[in-house]
Design a protein around this motif. Structure first.
Motif, PDB file in Angstrom:
ATOM      1  N   ASP A   1      26.112  65.165 213.130  1.00 30.03           N
ATOM      2  CA  ASP A   1      26.407  65.660 211.791  1.00 30.03           C
ATOM      3  C   ASP A   1      25.149  65.874 210.959  1.00 30.03           C
ATOM      4  N   ALA A   2      24.025  65.331 211.417  1.00 32.14           N
ATOM      5  CA  ALA A   2      22.741  65.500 210.724  1.00 32.14           C
ATOM      6  C   ALA A   2      21.636  65.327 211.761  1.00 32.14           C
ATOM      7  N   LEU A   3      21.393  66.360 212.543  1.00 30.39           N
ATOM      8  CA  LEU A   3      20.424  66.259 213.637  1.00 30.39           C
ATOM      9  C   LEU A   3      18.994  66.126 213.110  1.00 30.39           C
TER      10      LEU A   3
ATOM     11  N   ASP B   1      32.052  65.339 213.008  1.00 24.12           N
ATOM     12  CA  ASP B   1      32.861  66.123 212.075  1.00 24.12           C
ATOM     13  C   ASP B   1      32.468  67.583 212.284  1.00 24.12           C
ATOM     14  N   PRO B   2      33.315  68.395 212.939  1.00 25.51           N
ATOM     15  CA  PRO B   2      32.904  69.768 213.247  1.00 25.51           C
ATOM     16  C   PRO B   2      32.477  70.582 212.027  1.00 25.51           C
ATOM     17  N   ALA B   3      32.972  70.224 210.845  1.00 19.73           N
ATOM     18  CA  ALA B   3      32.548  70.946 209.651  1.00 19.73           C
ATOM     19  C   ALA B   3      31.049  70.781 209.422  1.00 19.73           C
ATOM     20  N   ARG B   4      30.483  69.692 209.943  1.00 22.59           N
ATOM     21  CA  ARG B   4      29.041  69.450 209.823  1.00 22.59           C
ATOM     22  C   ARG B   4      28.319  69.674 211.139  1.00 22.59           C
ATOM     23  N   SER B   5      28.921  69.268 212.249  1.00 23.21           N
ATOM     24  CA  SER B   5      28.212  69.358 213.522  1.00 23.21           C
ATOM     25  C   SER B   5      28.081  70.792 214.039  1.00 23.21           C
ATOM     26  N   VAL B   6      29.026  71.663 213.713  1.00 22.68           N
ATOM     27  CA  VAL B   6      28.896  73.070 214.130  1.00 22.68           C
ATOM     28  C   VAL B   6      27.695  73.721 213.467  1.00 22.68           C
ATOM     29  N   PRO B   7      27.585  73.709 212.118  1.00 23.57           N
ATOM     30  CA  PRO B   7      26.398  74.328 211.511  1.00 23.57           C
ATOM     31  C   PRO B   7      25.094  73.646 211.913  1.00 23.57           C
ATOM     32  N   GLU B   8      25.132  72.339 212.179  1.00 23.65           N
ATOM     33  CA  GLU B   8      23.920  71.655 212.626  1.00 23.65           C
ATOM     34  C   GLU B   8      23.479  72.141 214.010  1.00 23.65           C
TER      35      GLU B   8
END
Length: 275
Positions: free
Chosen positions: A116-118, A138-145
């Motif tokens: 979620d915050a690479l 959380d795909p809402a965070r892990s996808v854009p990351e």
């Protein structure tokens, strides 16, 4: 057994103890840190054909590629990627799991962090991989990351070992586990796991889906320790867990009197390109 995945009437019903209250997602995620050695020693790996499939869907070789393996745990998948010739950096949030990784994979770099915050710079990876780990994000965070860290044309690859539910004894065992925890049966869990839209509810990614079947033969003690290393068991009381695993041993020894279990898996693979 599948723990992230019909037969409504199992062939070996057995006792049906009352389920314990469901632990929190965070508590289950933290539970691995106290069982890292058990996890490393008993969890299954993945077949070479899986990495072949990753390369085919990505349209490029892992050899020489820069790969970020997220939720690396004790390094089971990381080591395979490294052996394949990839330049791998592992990302792992758990202190206990990271310590086990350091002890067994000293030549591979690892940083503390989560999907979620690479803790990585933009456009620096050819592949971002998750082995048995995407469901902790959380795909809402892990996808854009993932898209931020991937280079243009790079690939996000997610995979899970799932139980081969068309194998009779595995279906029965999965049903016993489902009853023990009072959760949906393994067939319903598998249906949800097969839905690629759940991996990215935003719809930004277009996943290609593959399955790779493989198996391993292990002593019954290894099989039971593998089951016991899943988070649902790790957060269950020791007395209740011990009782279940003892009963499971009795079931298995009727089927495998030589004490060697053949576990069969379908690896579910999802691959999406960063267009």
């Amino acid at each position: 057994m599948t723990t992230g995945q019909s037969q409504s009437h199992p062939r070996n019903p057995g006792p049906n103890p009352a389920p314990a209250p469901a632990p929190s997602h965070a508590a289950r995620a933290r539970s691995f840190n106290t069982a890292a050695a058990q996890y490393a020693a008993n969890r299954p790996s993945y077949p070479p054909a899986l990495l072949d499939a990753v390369e085919e869907e990505a349209g490029r070789s892992l050899t020489g590629a820069r790969v970020v393996d997220v939720g690396a745990g004790t390094g089971i998948a990381t080591a395979l990627l490294h052996t394949r010739g990839a330049e791998v950096i592992a990302v792992e949030p758990g202190e206990g799991m990271a310590a086990q990784f350091h002890a067994t994979r000293p030549g591979i770099p690892i940083v503390r962090g989560n999907g979620d915050a690479l803790p990585l710079a933009d456009a620096t990876a050819d592949f971002v991989t998750y082995a048995q780990a995407w469901h902790w994000t959380d795909p809402a965070r892990s996808v854009p990351e993932a898209l931020r860290v991937l280079r243009p044309g790079g690939a996000l690859a997610l995979w899970w070992n799932t139980s081969a539910l068309d194998v009779g004894w595995i279906a029965d065992a999965s049903e016993r586990i489902s009853r023990f925890f009072g959760i949906d049966n393994a067939f319903e869990q598998r249906k949800r796991a097969d839905r690629t839209d759940l991996a990215d509810p935003s719809g930004r990614l277009r996943f290609a889906r593959r399955e790779v079947r493989w198996s391993r033969r292990v002593p019954v003690d290894t099989h039971l320790a593998n089951i016991g290393s899943h988070s649902a068991f790790l957060v269950t009381s020791e007395a209740r867990r011990t009782e279940f695993l003892a009963a499971e041993r009795a079931h298995l020894l009727k089927i495998f009197p030589d004490g060697v279990v053949e576990e069969t898996y379908d690896v579910l693979l999802l691959v999406a390109l960063n267009a």
